[in-house]
Design a protein around this motif. Structure first.
Motif, PDB file in Angstrom:
ATOM      1  N   TYR A   1       0.848  -1.182   0.000  1.00 39.95           N
ATOM      2  CA  TYR A   1       0.000   0.000   0.000  1.00 39.95           C
ATOM      3  C   TYR A   1       0.884   1.232   0.000  1.00 39.95           C
ATOM      4  CZ  TYR A   1       1.056   0.307   4.975  1.00 39.95           C
ATOM      5  OH  TYR A   1       1.707   0.389   6.179  1.00 39.95           O
ATOM      6  N   GLY A   2       0.313   2.342  -0.377  1.00 41.10           N
ATOM      7  CA  GLY A   2       1.045   3.600  -0.369  1.00 41.10           C
ATOM      8  C   GLY A   2       0.089   4.758  -0.475  1.00 41.10           C
ATOM      9  N   GLY A   3       0.599   5.936  -0.155  1.00 42.38           N
ATOM     10  CA  GLY A   3      -0.250   7.110  -0.235  1.00 42.38           C
ATOM     11  C   GLY A   3       0.500   8.381   0.078  1.00 42.38           C
ATOM     12  N   VAL A   4      -0.244   9.457   0.050  1.00 42.55           N
ATOM     13  CA  VAL A   4       0.312  10.775   0.325  1.00 42.55           C
ATOM     14  C   VAL A   4      -0.767  11.613   1.013  1.00 42.55           C
ATOM     15  CG1 VAL A   4      -0.319  11.634  -1.973  1.00 42.55           C
ATOM     16  CG2 VAL A   4       1.540  12.726  -0.705  1.00 42.55           C
ATOM     17  N   ASN A   5      -0.356  12.432   1.959  1.00 43.38           N
ATOM     18  CA  ASN A   5      -1.241  13.365   2.654  1.00 43.38           C
ATOM     19  C   ASN A   5      -0.673  14.773   2.537  1.00 43.38           C
ATOM     20  OD1 ASN A   5      -3.157  11.523   3.758  1.00 43.38           O
ATOM     21  ND2 ASN A   5      -1.629  10.903   5.251  1.00 43.38           N
ATOM     22  N   PHE A   6      -1.554  15.759   2.417  1.00 41.97           N
ATOM     23  CA  PHE A   6      -1.158  17.160   2.372  1.00 41.97           C
ATOM     24  C   PHE A   6      -1.968  17.911   3.405  1.00 41.97           C
ATOM     25  CE2 PHE A   6      -0.874  15.482  -1.944  1.00 41.97           C
ATOM     26  CZ  PHE A   6       0.446  15.776  -2.263  1.00 41.97           C
ATOM     27  N   GLN A   7      -1.310  18.793   4.136  1.00 40.88           N
ATOM     28  CA  GLN A   7      -2.026  19.670   5.051  1.00 40.88           C
ATOM     29  C   GLN A   7      -2.102  21.030   4.387  1.00 40.88           C
ATOM     30  OE1 GLN A   7      -0.934  19.379   9.123  1.00 40.88           O
ATOM     31  NE2 GLN A   7      -2.250  21.054   9.756  1.00 40.88           N
ATOM     32  N   HIS A   8      -3.310  21.579   4.295  1.00 38.03           N
ATOM     33  CA  HIS A   8      -3.532  22.806   3.549  1.00 38.03           C
ATOM     34  C   HIS A   8      -4.533  23.685   4.302  1.00 38.03           C
ATOM     35  CE1 HIS A   8      -3.757  25.372   0.048  1.00 38.03           C
ATOM     36  NE2 HIS A   8      -5.074  25.298   0.088  1.00 38.03           N
ATOM     37  N   ALA A   9      -4.388  24.963   4.140  1.00 37.48           N
ATOM     38  CA  ALA A   9      -5.339  25.931   4.704  1.00 37.48           C
ATOM     39  C   ALA A   9      -5.519  25.717   6.203  1.00 37.48           C
ATOM     40  CB  ALA A   9      -6.679  25.862   3.981  1.00 37.48           C
ATOM     41  N   GLY A  10      -4.393  25.690   6.904  1.00 38.38           N
ATOM     42  CA  GLY A  10      -4.448  25.523   8.354  1.00 38.38           C
ATOM     43  C   GLY A  10      -4.465  24.074   8.761  1.00 38.38           C
ATOM     44  N   ASN A  11      -5.623  23.603   9.215  1.00 36.80           N
ATOM     45  CA  ASN A  11      -5.720  22.262   9.789  1.00 36.80           C
ATOM     46  C   ASN A  11      -6.310  21.210   8.851  1.00 36.80           C
ATOM     47  OD1 ASN A  11      -4.787  23.555  12.006  1.00 36.80           O
ATOM     48  ND2 ASN A  11      -6.659  23.405  13.189  1.00 36.80           N
ATOM     49  N   TRP A  12      -6.671  21.556   7.634  1.00 27.79           N
ATOM     50  CA  TRP A  12      -7.284  20.592   6.721  1.00 27.79           C
ATOM     51  C   TRP A  12      -6.242  19.655   6.134  1.00 27.79           C
ATOM     52  CZ3 TRP A  12     -12.251  19.714   6.729  1.00 27.79           C
ATOM     53  CH2 TRP A  12     -13.115  20.713   7.191  1.00 27.79           C
ATOM     54  N   VAL A  13      -6.572  18.369   6.111  1.00 28.54           N
ATOM     55  CA  VAL A  13      -5.687  17.344   5.552  1.00 28.54           C
ATOM     56  C   VAL A  13      -6.403  16.677   4.378  1.00 28.54           C
ATOM     57  CG1 VAL A  13      -4.478  15.175   6.008  1.00 28.54           C
ATOM     58  CG2 VAL A  13      -4.576  16.938   7.773  1.00 28.54           C
ATOM     59  N   PHE A  14      -5.695  16.600   3.234  1.00 29.21           N
ATOM     60  CA  PHE A  14      -6.197  15.936   2.038  1.00 29.21           C
ATOM     61  C   PHE A  14      -5.245  14.797   1.707  1.00 29.21           C
ATOM     62  CE2 PHE A  14      -7.271  20.385   1.877  1.00 29.21           C
ATOM     63  CZ  PHE A  14      -8.604  20.384   1.526  1.00 29.21           C
ATOM     64  N   GLY A  15      -5.735  13.712   1.186  1.00 32.60           N
ATOM     65  CA  GLY A  15      -4.844  12.612   0.846  1.00 32.60           C
ATOM     66  C   GLY A  15      -5.422  11.657  -0.163  1.00 32.60           C
ATOM     67  N   LEU A  16      -4.567  10.757  -0.608  1.00 33.18           N
ATOM     68  CA  LEU A  16      -4.928   9.712  -1.548  1.00 33.18           C
ATOM     69  C   LEU A  16      -4.101   8.493  -1.192  1.00 33.18           C
ATOM     70  CD1 LEU A  16      -6.500   9.084  -4.214  1.00 33.18           C
ATOM     71  CD2 LEU A  16      -4.414   9.725  -5.418  1.00 33.18           C
ATOM     72  N   ASP A  17      -4.732   7.319  -1.139  1.00 32.94           N
ATOM     73  CA  ASP A  17      -3.968   6.093  -0.912  1.00 32.94           C
ATOM     74  C   ASP A  17      -4.513   4.962  -1.764  1.00 32.94           C
ATOM     75  OD1 ASP A  17      -6.247   5.415   0.557  1.00 32.94           O
ATOM     76  OD2 ASP A  17      -5.216   5.209   2.441  1.00 32.94           O
ATOM     77  N   ALA A  18      -3.675   3.957  -1.967  1.00 34.93           N
ATOM     78  CA  ALA A  18      -4.032   2.820  -2.807  1.00 34.93           C
ATOM     79  C   ALA A  18      -3.392   1.566  -2.235  1.00 34.93           C
ATOM     80  CB  ALA A  18      -3.560   3.043  -4.235  1.00 34.93           C
ATOM     81  N   SER A  19      -3.977   0.406  -2.585  1.00 33.15           N
ATOM     82  CA  SER A  19      -3.476  -0.878  -2.116  1.00 33.15           C
ATOM     83  C   SER A  19      -3.749  -1.933  -3.172  1.00 33.15           C
ATOM     84  CB  SER A  19      -4.178  -1.256  -0.810  1.00 33.15           C
ATOM     85  OG  SER A  19      -3.878  -2.571  -0.430  1.00 33.15           O
ATOM     86  N   ILE A  20      -2.866  -2.912  -3.268  1.00 31.78           N
ATOM     87  CA  ILE A  20      -3.096  -4.104  -4.076  1.00 31.78           C
ATOM     88  C   ILE A  20      -2.695  -5.302  -3.219  1.00 31.78           C
ATOM     89  CG2 ILE A  20      -0.869  -4.008  -5.246  1.00 31.78           C
ATOM     90  CD1 ILE A  20      -4.104  -5.192  -6.897  1.00 31.78           C
ATOM     91  N   ASN A  21      -3.547  -6.314  -3.174  1.00 33.33           N
ATOM     92  CA  ASN A  21      -3.330  -7.475  -2.314  1.00 33.33           C
ATOM     93  C   ASN A  21      -3.491  -8.762  -3.099  1.00 33.33           C
ATOM     94  OD1 ASN A  21      -3.340  -6.247   0.557  1.00 33.33           O
ATOM     95  ND2 ASN A  21      -5.058  -5.297  -0.476  1.00 33.33           N
ATOM     96  N   TRP A  22      -2.638  -9.715  -2.856  1.00 33.33           N
ATOM     97  CA  TRP A  22      -2.761 -11.058  -3.394  1.00 33.33           C
ATOM     98  C   TRP A  22      -3.544 -11.855  -2.358  1.00 33.33           C
ATOM     99  CZ3 TRP A  22       1.167  -7.750  -3.835  1.00 33.33           C
ATOM    100  CH2 TRP A  22       1.547  -7.432  -5.133  1.00 33.33           C
ATOM    101  N   ASP A  23      -4.512 -12.626  -2.823  1.00 36.27           N
ATOM    102  CA  ASP A  23      -5.481 -13.242  -1.920  1.00 36.27           C
ATOM    103  C   ASP A  23      -5.543 -14.750  -2.155  1.00 36.27           C
ATOM    104  OD1 ASP A  23      -7.793 -13.903  -0.431  1.00 36.27           O
ATOM    105  OD2 ASP A  23      -8.626 -11.917  -0.795  1.00 36.27           O
TER     106      ASP A  23
END
Length: 127
Positions: A31-53
């Protein structure tokens, strides 16, 4: 930015009459992702995962006296994140798409790639 590995146990219940199965087995992925803090206390992000089952089940139908093995071979998701950082507490919600590669062997053999959704609400604190 973050990246990692994950693992665990997967349990699914699948039902397509006349067949039904409870699939169990290991699951592992990245899995991996990124978070950004913007405009004071707001947090925006995107993450993704791939799993073998490896969750599988074998079942027999009394209607046709036939059997099959079924289960997902992989699962993945992509989610967006919106949250609020309050000192050492992060409250956030996530939502996005989930997909898996599902396969049936034996009676009713075939494969499918069903799409769905994923959502959650979390509160985390750091020390």
């Amino acid at each position: 930015h973050y990246i990692g590995i994950q693992g665990g146990w997967d349990n699914n219940h699948a039902s397509t009459p006349p067949f039904a199965s409870d699939e169990n087995g290991g699951i592992a992925g990245i899995y991996g992702g990124v978070n950004f803090q913007h405009a004071g206390n707001w947090v925006f992000g995107l993450d993704a995962s791939i799993n073998w089952d490896w969750a599988r089940a074998t079942s027999t139908s009394p209607d046709c006296f036939c059997s099959f093995e079924a289960g997902p071979h992989w699962k993945g998701f992509v989610r967006g994140r919106l949250g609020l950082a309050l000192d050492r507490i992060l409250i956030y919600g996530t939502g996005g798409a989930a997909v898996m590669g599902y396969q049936v062997t034996g009676a009713g053999a075939g494969s499918a790639t069903p799409w769905g959704w994923t959502a959650g609400l979390t509160c985390r604190s750091s020390t």
